[in-house]
Each structure stands twice: as C-alpha cells, then as structure tokens.
Design an enzyme around this catalytic site. Structure first.
Site, short mmCIF file in Angstrom:
data_model
loop_
_atom_site.label_atom_id
_atom_site.label_comp_id
_atom_site.label_asym_id
_atom_site.label_seq_id
_atom_site.Cartn_x
_atom_site.Cartn_y
_atom_site.Cartn_z
N TYR A 1 -3.91 29.07 -25.63
CA TYR A 1 -3.87 30.51 -25.32
C TYR A 1 -4.90 31.29 -26.14
CZ TYR A 1 0.54 29.63 -22.86
OH TYR A 1 1.50 29.17 -21.99
N LYS B 1 1.07 15.58 -25.71
CA LYS B 1 0.62 14.64 -24.70
C LYS B 1 -0.46 13.77 -25.35
CE LYS B 1 1.07 14.68 -20.59
NZ LYS B 1 1.81 13.66 -19.80
N ASP C 1 6.11 15.91 -21.14
CA ASP C 1 6.69 15.83 -19.79
C ASP C 1 8.01 15.07 -19.82
OD1 ASP C 1 5.13 13.64 -20.51
OD2 ASP C 1 4.59 13.12 -18.46
N ASP D 1 6.00 27.14 -24.73
CA ASP D 1 6.26 28.24 -23.80
C ASP D 1 7.17 27.75 -22.67
OD1 ASP D 1 6.09 30.61 -22.47
OD2 ASP D 1 3.94 30.52 -22.05
N ASP E 1 11.62 27.98 -22.42
CA ASP E 1 12.25 28.66 -21.28
C ASP E 1 13.19 27.71 -20.55
OD1 ASP E 1 11.21 31.13 -21.68
OD2 ASP E 1 9.84 31.13 -19.97
#
Ligand code: NAD
Length: 365
Positions: A141, A192, A225, A249, A253
């Site tokens: 970001y 990852k 994942d 992020d 959530d």
C-alpha cells in the site's frame, strides 16, 4: 497517575458511540482509583466543516502528546465530493502515518450470547478468540514505484511494489510474540513465501526473531491463502496471526466476519515504544460511521467500549479493569439486552445510551 486521552468522535454515529465511553471514563474517575483527563478534537468530515481540512496539525499535536487516542469513525455522503486528498479518510491516514502506528490489532472474539450471528456452525466458532496482528504502515500500500503508465503499444499498465525490510518485519513480529505470551502462546506467521521474495524474507526474519528471542512461543508459518481457508475450516487452531499489510487487510476482515457482528468489533493501532517508554496508540471500532443510522439512538456502542477496554489493557496495563469491562459486556449480552443490529428472539432492544448506562450499572454492581 493521570492518563491523558484524546477523544476524536468523528462523523455519523461517531459522536453517539464515543459519548458512551466518555460516560464510562467519568464513572472510572468518580468510582475507582483510576484518573483520566480527556480532551475532544475534530477529525474527518466534522473537521472539514470547521477548518477545511480533515485533520489539522494542531489536533495532531494534541494526539501526539496524549497517552492514548480514542476515535469513533469518519466519513459520510456529505463529503463524497470533496477533493481526494482532503477527504475524511485522509485525516485518519494522516494520524496513523504521523504517529507511525505500525501494528494493527484486530481481535475476533465470539461472545456465547451472539453465537447465532456467525455464518459458521456454532460448534466451529464457540469460544473463538483470535488476535490478528496486521502490519499497517509498510508493504504494497506504500511501496514505490507505483502508478499507472501507458506502454509504447498503447496498453496501460498498473503497478505497485510489495516491500519489507528486516526492521519492519522484526518490529511487528515482536508485537505478535509479546501478545502471544499473554494469551495462548502460539503465533501463526502468514505470507506467500512460495511465490514472493518479500514473503521469503518475512519467513526468514520471523524464524530468526523466534530463535533469538521467543523460543518459548510456538511459531508456525502458513501461506496466506491456506490461512484464509483454515479460518473457515477450523478457526480455533489460531491464537495470534501476524501478517503483512495486504494479507492482514483481507484476513482480519474475514476473521471479523466469523463473529457476525460489525457493531461488536474493536481495534487498536500501536506505535513503537519511545526512549521515554511512551507508545502512541489509537483505539477505534472496526466499523465505519454508519450514516444510514446516525442520530437515531440505535447504534451499537460496544465495539467502541471494547476498544476502550483494549486501551486500558495495552496502553495503561490496567488488566483487571479491562477484564472487568469485557465481562460486563458479556453479562449484558447474556441478559438479553441488545441494540437493534444484534437483536434476537426473546431479547430486549435497548438504545445506544441505554447500553452505555447498562454497562456502567453492571460495573457498579
Ligand atoms: P459502516 O461500517 O459504516 O456500515 C456498514 C453497515 O453496518 C451499515 O448498515 C451500518 O448501519 C452498520 N453498522 C456499522 N456500525 C454499526 C454499529 N456500531 N451499530 C449498528 N450498526 C452498525 O460501513 P459503510 O456503510 O461502508 O461506510 C460508511 C462510511 O464510513 C463511509 O464514509 C466510509 O468511508 C466510512 N468508514 C470509515 C471507517 C473508519 O472511520 N475507520 C471505516 C469504514 C468505513
């Protein structure tokens, strides 16, 4: 010792929910040995209306000198058309950036009384208590270069850069390991590493930090994942999950939704501990300013009250008071008292203000 709290109610339901915490603070000052001094300031749309900017330098300096900050929420349709760089959310980003609040703590806690609010089966989420630690000021970001360019063949290309340094990984890792020591002593570090160099570095640095300073905490590495799948399959295997800005992020959530109720979810964003032993910290509910229900007295103040409980715990070390406040929330829910958003059969609907009053009377009993 007096603790200075800067309060930023913000927009929409922000002032209604935050004023329930102001009542609580008054109760603590009058009924316990705790002593808080508070000052209110503007952020978001309210600050745009008053000063033409979503967060002024003057308010920032007051936040910098406070021991902790409590915020409601910012934004709303009234400010949809203001310039992008002075939109309400820009005020919140400025606060997080200026105080270098790099560690975002997002608990996902399922209250027994609200177990039916989850979309998962009760036996999968009963007793769930996860803490997601998300790196908040680095990664894709913020990484450079970034942009959208037009290629020679006329096609457009959008690009961002995922980047992490050793020190950025180590400082968020330390927060996660320290938290795990006070909980169930287990950290899952998610990245990852199979396809991203930044993920490979993340895994290596977490392994080094663990071996150097936190051998007594259990560490497991997990691909992000797989973590997303495991959160739905068997969420109770997790205690603390530490991950980068982008994966955090999404995973925070996802974990939050296991609990089913946005009005119940608190958060903390912590900075580094300075040489004088002080740590900047912002506490706020996860939800937004909910303009659709503002000024109706029906907003759930519990996410904000639980954010204040996190302040008692993480900024001030008042563990017993924080436990007592968390228990008061639990008791009120068990008694079937609910705001509209979490209303269920055989429960009694109460207003935002009544919920604040009930928590205080439970603490007083
Ligand atoms: P939202 O979280 O404000 O609302 C989503 C839904 O949940 C709405 O139906 C709302 O009524 C309900 N809800 C949220 N909090 C509640 C509470 N405490 N009690 C009862 N119901 C509650 O998200 P949104 O509608 O996407 O965004 C509204 C505004 O908030 C936008 O301007 C957005 O940019 C802003 N926002 C701010 C923050 C923040 O300040 N940290 C976070 C998210 C969104």
């Amino acid at each position: 010792m007096t603790k200075k709290i800067m309060i930023l109610p913000g927009d929409g339901i922000g002032p209604e929910i935050v004023s329930q915490v102001s009542k609580l603070i008054k109760w603590y000052n009058e009924n316990t040995d705790l002593n808080f001094e508070t000052e209110n300031g503007l952020i978001g749309g309210a600050s745009i209306d008053a000063y033409g900017h979503p967060f002024t330098d003057e308010t920032l300096e007051k936040c910098r000198s406070a021991d902790a900050i409590l915020m409601g929420a910012v934004g709303g349709p009234k400010w949809d058309d203001v310039d992008f760089d002075i939109r309400p959310e820009a005020g919140l980003l400025k606060l997080r950036k200026e105080l270098e609040l790099f560690a975002n703590l997002r608990p996902a806690l399922v209250f027994d009384a609200l177990i039916d609010a989850s979309s998962l089966k009760p036996e999968i989420v009963k007793g769930l208590d996860i803490m997601i630690v998300r790196e908040l000021t680095g990664g894709i970001y913020f990484g450079e270069p970034r942009g959208i360019e037009t290629l020679k063949n006329g096609e457009r290309r959008g690009f961002n850069t995922q980047t992490y340094t050793t020190s950025e990984i180590t400082r968020i890792g330390e927060v996660a390991f320290e938290l795990a020591k006070k909980r169930s002593n287990k950290v899952h570090s998610c990245e990852k590493a199979n396809v991203m160099e930044s993920g490979k570095l993340w895994r290596e640095e977490m392994t080094i930090l663990h071996a150097d300073k936190f051998k007594d905490v259990e560490l497991e590495h997990m691909y992000a994942d797989n973590c997303a799948m495991q959160l739905l399959r068997n969420p109770k295997q997790f205690d603390v999950i530490v991950t980068d800005n982008l994966f955090g992020d999404i995973l925070s959530d996802e974990a939050a939704m296991l609990t089913g109720s946005l009005g119940m979810l608190p958060s903390a964003s912590l900075g580094a501990i300075n040489t004088d032993g002080k740590m900047h910290a912002l506490y706020e509910p996860v939800h937004g300013s909910a303009p659709d229900i503002a000024d109706q007295g029906i907003a759930n103040p519990l996410a904000t009250i639980l954010s204040f409980s996190m302040m008692l715990r993480y900024s001030f070390g008042y563990k017993e008071h924080a436990d007592r406040l968390d228990n008061a929330v639990q008791t009120i829910l068990n008694r079937g008292l609910r705001t509209k958003d979490v209303m269920a059969k055989n429960c009694t609907e109460i207003s935002t203000m009544q919920m604040g009053d009930e928590i205080i009377s439970e603490l007083s009993s």
